[in-house]
Design a protein around this motif. Sequence first.
Motif, PDB file in Angstrom:
ATOM      1  N   ILE A 243       9.454  -7.525  -4.036  1.00 55.88           N
ATOM      2  CA  ILE A 243       9.835  -7.878  -5.497  1.00 55.88           C
ATOM      3  C   ILE A 243       8.776  -9.286  -5.742  1.00 55.88           C
ATOM      4  O   ILE A 243       8.333  -9.983  -5.149  1.00 55.88           O
ATOM      5  CB  ILE A 243      10.937  -8.662  -5.401  1.00 55.88           C
ATOM      6  N   ASP A 244       7.798  -8.686  -6.523  1.00 53.50           N
ATOM      7  CA  ASP A 244       6.481  -9.473  -6.847  1.00 53.50           C
ATOM      8  C   ASP A 244       6.718 -10.379  -7.873  1.00 53.50           C
ATOM      9  O   ASP A 244       6.808  -9.779  -9.300  1.00 53.50           O
ATOM     10  CB  ASP A 244       5.283  -8.708  -7.224  1.00 53.50           C
ATOM     11  N   ARG A 245       7.063 -11.680  -8.010  1.00 52.64           N
ATOM     12  CA  ARG A 245       7.361 -12.649  -8.856  1.00 52.64           C
ATOM     13  C   ARG A 245       6.097 -12.714 -10.015  1.00 52.64           C
ATOM     14  O   ARG A 245       6.310 -12.981 -11.044  1.00 52.64           O
ATOM     15  CB  ARG A 245       7.686 -13.837  -8.342  1.00 52.64           C
ATOM     16  N   ASP A 246       4.916 -12.655  -9.282  1.00 51.58           N
ATOM     17  CA  ASP A 246       3.595 -13.132 -10.261  1.00 51.58           C
ATOM     18  C   ASP A 246       3.710 -11.962 -11.046  1.00 51.58           C
ATOM     19  O   ASP A 246       3.428 -12.311 -12.443  1.00 51.58           O
ATOM     20  CB  ASP A 246       2.618 -13.201  -9.362  1.00 51.58           C
ATOM     21  N   ALA A 247       3.668 -10.566 -10.865  1.00 52.80           N
ATOM     22  CA  ALA A 247       3.405  -9.445 -11.806  1.00 52.80           C
ATOM     23  C   ALA A 247       4.807  -9.273 -12.325  1.00 52.80           C
ATOM     24  O   ALA A 247       4.604  -8.247 -13.237  1.00 52.80           O
ATOM     25  CB  ALA A 247       2.965  -8.627 -10.968  1.00 52.80           C
ATOM     26  N   GLU A 248       5.904  -9.584 -12.034  1.00 50.69           N
ATOM     27  CA  GLU A 248       7.415  -9.423 -12.295  1.00 50.69           C
ATOM     28  C   GLU A 248       7.500  -7.853 -12.341  1.00 50.69           C
ATOM     29  O   GLU A 248       8.058  -7.205 -13.253  1.00 50.69           O
ATOM     30  CB  GLU A 248       7.447  -9.783 -14.043  1.00 50.69           C
ATOM     31  N   LYS A 249       7.355  -7.340 -11.251  1.00 48.60           N
ATOM     32  CA  LYS A 249       7.593  -6.185 -10.858  1.00 48.60           C
ATOM     33  C   LYS A 249       8.264  -5.796  -9.432  1.00 48.60           C
ATOM     34  O   LYS A 249       8.253  -6.848  -8.956  1.00 48.60           O
ATOM     35  CB  LYS A 249       6.264  -5.514 -10.809  1.00 48.60           C
ATOM     36  N   LEU A 250       8.973  -4.702  -9.372  1.00 46.60           N
ATOM     37  CA  LEU A 250       9.277  -4.338  -8.017  1.00 46.60           C
ATOM     38  C   LEU A 250       8.290  -3.176  -7.683  1.00 46.60           C
ATOM     39  O   LEU A 250       7.978  -2.221  -8.200  1.00 46.60           O
ATOM     40  CB  LEU A 250      10.793  -3.613  -8.040  1.00 46.60           C
ATOM     41  N   VAL A 251       7.863  -3.270  -6.385  1.00 43.36           N
ATOM     42  CA  VAL A 251       6.855  -2.392  -5.870  1.00 43.36           C
ATOM     43  C   VAL A 251       7.593  -1.726  -4.667  1.00 43.36           C
ATOM     44  O   VAL A 251       8.155  -2.284  -3.940  1.00 43.36           O
ATOM     45  CB  VAL A 251       5.439  -2.905  -5.456  1.00 43.36           C
ATOM     46  N   VAL A 252       8.006  -0.256  -4.619  1.00 41.60           N
ATOM     47  CA  VAL A 252       8.482   0.252  -3.669  1.00 41.60           C
ATOM     48  C   VAL A 252       7.616   1.231  -3.011  1.00 41.60           C
ATOM     49  O   VAL A 252       6.850   1.911  -3.295  1.00 41.60           O
ATOM     50  CB  VAL A 252       9.534   1.236  -4.224  1.00 41.60           C
ATOM     51  N   TYR A 253       7.557   0.946  -1.519  1.00 41.54           N
ATOM     52  CA  TYR A 253       6.604   1.661  -0.653  1.00 41.54           C
ATOM     53  C   TYR A 253       7.411   2.654   0.199  1.00 41.54           C
ATOM     54  O   TYR A 253       8.583   2.177   0.675  1.00 41.54           O
ATOM     55  CB  TYR A 253       5.799   0.753   0.255  1.00 41.54           C
ATOM     56  N   THR A 254       7.104   3.822   0.390  1.00 41.53           N
ATOM     57  CA  THR A 254       7.852   4.779   1.323  1.00 41.53           C
ATOM     58  C   THR A 254       6.855   5.779   2.097  1.00 41.53           C
ATOM     59  O   THR A 254       5.850   5.667   1.849  1.00 41.53           O
ATOM     60  CB  THR A 254       8.744   5.649   0.511  1.00 41.53           C
ATOM     61  N   ASP A 255       7.416   6.382   2.983  1.00 39.80           N
ATOM     62  CA  ASP A 255       6.694   7.482   3.650  1.00 39.80           C
ATOM     63  C   ASP A 255       5.871   6.998   4.612  1.00 39.80           C
ATOM     64  O   ASP A 255       4.601   7.130   4.577  1.00 39.80           O
ATOM     65  CB  ASP A 255       6.083   8.648   2.988  1.00 39.80           C
ATOM     66  N   PRO A 256       6.183   6.238   5.719  1.00 37.21           N
ATOM     67  CA  PRO A 256       5.274   5.153   6.560  1.00 37.21           C
ATOM     68  C   PRO A 256       4.487   6.335   7.521  1.00 37.21           C
ATOM     69  O   PRO A 256       5.263   7.615   7.914  1.00 37.21           O
ATOM     70  CB  PRO A 256       6.174   4.538   7.372  1.00 37.21           C
ATOM     71  N   HIS A 257       3.531   6.386   7.583  1.00 36.78           N
ATOM     72  CA  HIS A 257       2.512   7.289   8.533  1.00 36.78           C
ATOM     73  C   HIS A 257       1.448   6.610   9.146  1.00 36.78           C
ATOM     74  O   HIS A 257       0.577   6.333   8.213  1.00 36.78           O
ATOM     75  CB  HIS A 257       2.186   8.378   7.706  1.00 36.78           C
ATOM     76  N   LYS A 258       1.267   6.525  10.614  1.00 34.41           N
ATOM     77  CA  LYS A 258       0.094   6.045  11.118  1.00 34.41           C
ATOM     78  C   LYS A 258      -0.257   4.448  10.495  1.00 34.41           C
ATOM     79  O   LYS A 258      -1.262   4.420  10.179  1.00 34.41           O
ATOM     80  CB  LYS A 258      -0.885   6.999  10.990  1.00 34.41           C
ATOM     81  N   GLY A 259       0.783   3.831  10.414  1.00 40.02           N
ATOM     82  CA  GLY A 259       0.527   2.464   9.937  1.00 40.02           C
ATOM     83  C   GLY A 259       0.363   2.246   8.519  1.00 40.02           C
ATOM     84  O   GLY A 259       0.027   0.917   8.131  1.00 40.02           O
ATOM     85  N   GLU A 260       0.523   3.113   7.715  1.00 36.82           N
ATOM     86  CA  GLU A 260       0.537   2.999   6.250  1.00 36.82           C
ATOM     87  C   GLU A 260       1.712   3.465   5.643  1.00 36.82           C
ATOM     88  O   GLU A 260       2.198   4.473   6.164  1.00 36.82           O
ATOM     89  CB  GLU A 260      -0.758   3.611   5.596  1.00 36.82           C
ATOM     90  N   TYR A 261       1.881   3.082   4.319  1.00 41.90           N
ATOM     91  CA  TYR A 261       2.816   3.700   3.458  1.00 41.90           C
ATOM     92  C   TYR A 261       2.412   4.982   2.741  1.00 41.90           C
ATOM     93  O   TYR A 261       1.212   4.255   2.106  1.00 41.90           O
ATOM     94  CB  TYR A 261       3.924   2.924   2.830  1.00 41.90           C
TER      95      TYR A 261
END
Length: 193
Positions: free
Chosen positions: A143-161
């Motif tokens: 929940i990025d208060r500066d950008a007023e956005k919600l960023v959803v990261y999914t599907d982790p693989h080898k240390g990255e989404y």
Amino acid sequence: MTPSTADHAQMSVEEFEQLARSAPETVTLEFINGKLEVKPVPDQIHGAIVMWLLRQCMQHRPELALYPEQGLQVETYRGGRARADGALAPLDHFVGQTGEWAAPDGVLMTVEVTSHDSDTDRRDRVEKRDGYAAAGIPVYLLIDRDAEKLVVYTDPHKGEYRNRTSHAYGDAVALPAPVDITLDTDKLKDYAL
């Protein structure tokens, strides 16, 4: 992905855990990417956002709990220690785990709410994201208060989404399986800068 500094960490995990146990209550310490991090004390809006999310999770998935300020073992081989603003897991999931830093197995989602400090970009948007991915946590919600956005990261693989979606405050935000919650984010407009 940020290269790991575990080969030249500032201290061992055991030394960090000893230091964290003796830190005063006004300081929250984390050990991310081989470095000691000081997590700032959150402001009132930060707390209100976490409470808003906690209530949404309880309403949609009463069999789950959003554990605020949950200490987690993160990164490859559990070499890091992060205190998530929220960790979504089944009720009583952490009961029986000893110590302050729980294994991330069974955690469905971690949440971070950005703070207004100079380290939030590196800490919440990069290092913690990558640590949660390395730990295999299925969903990371920023929940990025500066950008007023919600960023959803999914599907982790080898240390990255591998997947990232971004949503403005006010959007309906569908958090995918295994979370399966659609957030009504209209209330977040009340907490905007």
